[in-house]
Design a protein around this motif. Sequence first.
Motif, PDB file in Angstrom:
ATOM      1  N   MET A   1       0.820  -1.194   0.000  1.00 40.85           N
ATOM      2  CA  MET A   1       0.000   0.000   0.000  1.00 40.85           C
ATOM      3  C   MET A   1       0.868   1.265   0.000  1.00 40.85           C
ATOM      4  N   GLY A   2       1.989   1.209   0.687  1.00 39.26           N
ATOM      5  CA  GLY A   2       2.877   2.372   0.727  1.00 39.26           C
ATOM      6  C   GLY A   2       3.429   2.702  -0.652  1.00 39.26           C
ATOM      7  N   SER A   3       3.839   1.681  -1.388  1.00 42.66           N
ATOM      8  CA  SER A   3       4.369   1.912  -2.737  1.00 42.66           C
ATOM      9  C   SER A   3       3.298   2.453  -3.667  1.00 42.66           C
ATOM     10  N   LEU A   4       2.110   1.896  -3.599  1.00 43.20           N
ATOM     11  CA  LEU A   4       1.017   2.361  -4.452  1.00 43.20           C
ATOM     12  C   LEU A   4       0.691   3.819  -4.148  1.00 43.20           C
ATOM     13  N   ALA A   5       0.587   4.157  -2.883  1.00 40.12           N
ATOM     14  CA  ALA A   5       0.308   5.543  -2.503  1.00 40.12           C
ATOM     15  C   ALA A   5       1.434   6.472  -2.962  1.00 40.12           C
ATOM     16  N   GLY A   6       2.675   6.027  -2.810  1.00 36.43           N
ATOM     17  CA  GLY A   6       3.810   6.833  -3.257  1.00 36.43           C
ATOM     18  C   GLY A   6       3.770   7.082  -4.757  1.00 36.43           C
ATOM     19  N   ALA A   7       3.452   6.043  -5.523  1.00 37.52           N
ATOM     20  CA  ALA A   7       3.376   6.191  -6.974  1.00 37.52           C
ATOM     21  C   ALA A   7       2.248   7.140  -7.369  1.00 37.52           C
ATOM     22  N   LEU A   8       1.111   7.020  -6.699  1.00 32.53           N
ATOM     23  CA  LEU A   8      -0.037   7.848  -7.049  1.00 32.53           C
ATOM     24  C   LEU A   8       0.130   9.312  -6.619  1.00 32.53           C
ATOM     25  N   LEU A   9       0.900   9.544  -5.560  1.00 35.67           N
ATOM     26  CA  LEU A   9       0.999  10.896  -4.998  1.00 35.67           C
ATOM     27  C   LEU A   9       2.314  11.608  -5.300  1.00 35.67           C
ATOM     28  N   THR A  10       3.189  10.985  -6.073  1.00 34.17           N
ATOM     29  CA  THR A  10       4.498  11.590  -6.333  1.00 34.17           C
ATOM     30  C   THR A  10       4.381  12.993  -6.912  1.00 34.17           C
ATOM     31  N   SER A  11       3.547  13.184  -7.907  1.00 34.95           N
ATOM     32  CA  SER A  11       3.469  14.519  -8.517  1.00 34.95           C
ATOM     33  C   SER A  11       2.961  15.556  -7.510  1.00 34.95           C
ATOM     34  N   ARG A  12       2.043  15.179  -6.653  1.00 36.48           N
ATOM     35  CA  ARG A  12       1.532  16.126  -5.646  1.00 36.48           C
ATOM     36  C   ARG A  12       2.602  16.498  -4.627  1.00 36.48           C
ATOM     37  N   ILE A  13       3.350  15.490  -4.168  1.00 41.69           N
ATOM     38  CA  ILE A  13       4.352  15.823  -3.137  1.00 41.69           C
ATOM     39  C   ILE A  13       5.562  16.528  -3.734  1.00 41.69           C
ATOM     40  N   THR A  14       5.902  16.246  -5.006  1.00 39.59           N
ATOM     41  CA  THR A  14       6.998  17.005  -5.620  1.00 39.59           C
ATOM     42  C   THR A  14       6.559  18.441  -5.892  1.00 39.59           C
ATOM     43  N   ASP A  15       5.293  18.648  -6.212  1.00 40.85           N
ATOM     44  CA  ASP A  15       4.793  20.023  -6.373  1.00 40.85           C
ATOM     45  C   ASP A  15       4.864  20.775  -5.047  1.00 40.85           C
ATOM     46  N   ARG A  16       4.579  20.079  -3.975  1.00 40.10           N
ATOM     47  CA  ARG A  16       4.550  20.730  -2.657  1.00 40.10           C
ATOM     48  C   ARG A  16       5.942  20.949  -2.066  1.00 40.10           C
ATOM     49  N   PHE A  17       6.793  19.921  -2.113  1.00 39.09           N
ATOM     50  CA  PHE A  17       8.100  19.988  -1.443  1.00 39.09           C
ATOM     51  C   PHE A  17       9.263  20.240  -2.396  1.00 39.09           C
ATOM     52  N   GLY A  18       9.096  19.914  -3.671  1.00 39.65           N
ATOM     53  CA  GLY A  18      10.178  20.038  -4.635  1.00 39.65           C
ATOM     54  C   GLY A  18      10.758  18.676  -4.965  1.00 39.65           C
ATOM     55  N   VAL A  19      11.278  18.563  -6.165  1.00 33.29           N
ATOM     56  CA  VAL A  19      11.820  17.290  -6.644  1.00 33.29           C
ATOM     57  C   VAL A  19      13.028  16.849  -5.813  1.00 33.29           C
ATOM     58  N   GLY A  20      13.974  17.750  -5.622  1.00 33.16           N
ATOM     59  CA  GLY A  20      15.174  17.414  -4.859  1.00 33.16           C
ATOM     60  C   GLY A  20      14.880  16.976  -3.440  1.00 33.16           C
ATOM     61  N   PRO A  21      14.091  17.751  -2.694  1.00 31.67           N
ATOM     62  CA  PRO A  21      13.750  17.326  -1.338  1.00 31.67           C
ATOM     63  C   PRO A  21      13.039  15.977  -1.282  1.00 31.67           C
ATOM     64  N   VAL A  22      12.169  15.679  -2.238  1.00 30.94           N
ATOM     65  CA  VAL A  22      11.493  14.380  -2.237  1.00 30.94           C
ATOM     66  C   VAL A  22      12.511  13.250  -2.432  1.00 30.94           C
ATOM     67  N   ILE A  23      13.462  13.454  -3.323  1.00 28.90           N
ATOM     68  CA  ILE A  23      14.503  12.436  -3.527  1.00 28.90           C
ATOM     69  C   ILE A  23      15.304  12.260  -2.241  1.00 28.90           C
ATOM     70  N   ILE A  24      15.695  13.353  -1.624  1.00 29.71           N
ATOM     71  CA  ILE A  24      16.494  13.282  -0.398  1.00 29.71           C
ATOM     72  C   ILE A  24      15.704  12.647   0.734  1.00 29.71           C
ATOM     73  N   ILE A  25      14.449  13.038   0.897  1.00 29.75           N
ATOM     74  CA  ILE A  25      13.613  12.439   1.953  1.00 29.75           C
ATOM     75  C   ILE A  25      13.507  10.933   1.730  1.00 29.75           C
TER      76      ILE A  25
END
Length: 158
Positions: A1-25
């Motif tokens: 479930m975590g992977s599915l949620a991550g795949a579905l929400l990646t664009s939203r969280i990168t819009d919110r936090f930024g691409v670099g921070p998401v990779i680092i997190i």
Amino acid sequence: MGSLAGALLTSRITDRFGVGPVIIIGFAVSPLAQVPLLLAGPGRGWQIVLAATLAAQLFWATAAGVSQRTLRQILCAPAFQGRMQAVSTTVTAGSRPLAAASAGALALVLDVPAVLTIGALLQIVPALLLLASPVRALRTMPVLPAPAAVPPAREGIS
């Protein structure tokens, strides 16, 4: 479930936090997720904690993976896409047997919790390297100019 949620929400969280921070997190969550494993004892409570931790780890790992692969594909020339992916897969998947053998050898000398602790500490290195790199300031995916069109080959010419 975590992977599915991550795949579905990646664009939203990168819009919110930024691409670099998401990779680092994504890279930073992995060693942190080892802490409950090192502290866990018997019982349903720890099972719930470990399941929740794994879900969070898979969420961030998937979001980071999608982000970093997208970034690599944007930055890599189309003619080198296959090579880039092959090298990435070889380095990541190819290092697993070596890591497993090393951990097994260490477990013969040390106890398992010590080996897990060493593994968790080693997982901090990529996050630190990313923090020291320009990736940390990357908020959006770069937009590169479109490559010049290559004329199609004419039939019969080799």
